[in-house]
Design a protein around this motif. Structure first.
Motif, short mmCIF file in Angstrom:
data_model
loop_
_atom_site.label_atom_id
_atom_site.label_comp_id
_atom_site.label_asym_id
_atom_site.label_seq_id
_atom_site.Cartn_x
_atom_site.Cartn_y
_atom_site.Cartn_z
N VAL A 225 -8.59 2.59 15.95
CA VAL A 225 -8.65 2.62 14.48
C VAL A 225 -7.36 3.26 13.99
O VAL A 225 -7.02 4.38 14.37
N PHE A 226 -6.62 2.54 13.17
CA PHE A 226 -5.39 3.06 12.56
C PHE A 226 -5.71 3.64 11.19
O PHE A 226 -6.38 3.00 10.38
N ASP A 227 -5.20 4.82 10.92
CA ASP A 227 -5.19 5.33 9.55
C ASP A 227 -3.96 4.79 8.84
O ASP A 227 -2.84 4.88 9.37
N LYS A 228 -4.16 4.25 7.64
CA LYS A 228 -3.03 3.93 6.76
C LYS A 228 -2.82 5.20 5.93
O LYS A 228 -3.52 5.41 4.94
N VAL A 229 -1.90 6.02 6.36
CA VAL A 229 -1.84 7.40 5.90
C VAL A 229 -1.53 7.54 4.41
O VAL A 229 -2.15 8.33 3.70
#
Length: 417
Positions: A225-229
């Motif tokens: 899971v990538f965070d789109k910061v």
């Protein structure tokens, strides 16, 4: 006998090199098909066939013709431009892939949203709007049907191109007219509905994440899971950082995994890579889009797996039925900064690369834009200046490194486009 992979590679793509390198690393036979015949195609008709990705009938004919000359064991599309063609090839030759109807739904935001809604998944309120609609009248109706703020988006464009948040009915007509102009100037080659309609849906607040995974016979394996910061709140939605592992609480990540699985199943994606984008608003997790392909641009370099495998390695092996047990992702944190064009103009070059790469935990800086290339920022443009990659002990360290490196880069433009 080595297996043979048919790889569908549009001439305008960032993704070709990574997939070709993976195929070479795996020591398989490779046929690379593009929509434009190579000057060497007549000498290597099996290795360099030509496929018209926009014409379903011709794709099927080309696949059958190629299969008469050589055995094809798997097919892979490197991005959205060729993924429907790959699905049609697989369907024709009996190979592993997402079904064509599911790929069509994934390529069209309205069709995808319809499937999610029919499956009972929590989605924004939405409405399909034809180009011939009265903007002033629709603006009033949307206050009742969808609500403001809302997001207006094209049906078949990627990388946030054309996507705009609208907070008031009075702002709708101008945004609608602008989007119609954009879609008309860059039509989809295989979706006439997308060329005559746009989608309006309720704006969902909160943080955005992206899930990268692969599906085998309907079973989804989540890689990360990538965070789109950086906040994606509008009016436009330029993506900057993707960082993994996610810093959301475990309970929220479990919810993200669950909604992703339900979304992939609802859209009908059964065999191949998936890239799903979702909004997280407290305990609410809402799918935004589900793609029948892997992460775009050069961003796949963020993901590394045990045994030195790349994401492309795993996708190719899965397409050939040779993946077996899926290796774990490397333990360290990693991330990428996608550099958007800051303004319209003719790109002249990038300064500060040495200073950016000298930042602690920065692994690589890639400038993908070329000198003399005309660039346009969002919402009309979609090409990136380049990518910054970082690996570190924590997601926070990755974020610090990416921000520091980006601050040292100095894109140069000759003049306004």
């Amino acid at each position: 006998m080595k297996p043979r992979l048919l790889m569908l590679v549009p001439t305008a793509t960032y993704r070709a090199e990574a997939f070709v390198r993976a195929a070479q690393h795996l020591a398989i036979d490779l046929s690379i098909a593009s929509e434009v015949p190579s000057s060497l195609s007549h000498l290597h008709p099996v290795d360099l066939p030509a496929f018209d990705f926009a014409d379903a009938r011709r794709v099927v004919e080309a696949a059958r013709e190629l299969s008469r000359s050589t055995r094809i064991d798997g097919v892979v599309a490197v991005d959205d431009q060729s993924v429907l063609a790959a699905a049609l090839v697989a369907d024709t030759l009996g190979l592993r892939h997402h079904p064509p109807d599911a790929v069509r739904a994934a390529l069209n935001k309205y069709f995808g949203r319809e499937r999610m809604h029919a499956a009972g998944i929590d989605v924004p309120r939405y409405r399909l709007i034809g180009f011939d609609a009265s903007p002033a009248q629709v603006a009033k109706e949307l206050a009742r049907d969808v609500g403001y703020p809302l997001v207006l988006k094209p049906l078949a464009m990627a990388a946030s191109r054309g996507v705009v948040r609208i907070d008031r009915p009075v702002d709708f007509p101008a945004a609608f007219t602008r989007l119609v102009t954009l879609v008309t100037s860059s039509p989809s080659p295989h979706d006439e509905i997308a060329n005559r309609h746009v989608l309006a849906e309720t704006y969902i607040p909160g943080h955005e994440v992206a899930v990268e995974g692969i599906v085998t016979r309907g079973d989804l394996h989540v890689f990360t899971v990538f965070d789109k910061v950086d906040p994606l709140e509008g009016p436009y939605f330029p993506e900057t950082m993707y960082i993994t592992p996610s810093r959301h609480p475990d309970a929220v990540q479990e919810r993200i995994h669950d909604i992703t699985r339900r979304t992939v199943s609802a859209v009908g994606l059964t065999d191949g890579p998936v890239h799903v984008e979702l909004r997280v608003d407290g305990e609410r997790v809402v799918p935004i889009e589900a793609h029948a392909r892997s992460i775009g641009g050069f961003c796949s370099r963020v993901l590394r797996f045990d045994g030195g495998r790349s994401l492309e390695d795993l996708i190719i092996l899965q397409s050939l039925g040779l993946l077996g047990e899926i290796p774990a992702r490397e333990a360290c944190a990693a991330g990428v900064w996608m550099m958007q064009a800051p303004r319209a103009g003719v790109f002249a070059g990038m300064g500060g690369i040495s200073a950016a790469t000298a930042v602690r935990d920065v692994e690589e800086v890639i400038v993908s834009a070329r000198p003399a290339q005309v660039l346009t920022p969002l919402p009309d443009g979609f090409l990136y200046l380049g990518f910054i990659f970082s690996r570190a002990g924590s997601a926070q360290d990755v974020e610090i490194a990416l921000r520091a490196a980006f601050s040292r880069l100095e894109p140069r433009f000759e003049n306004a486009a």
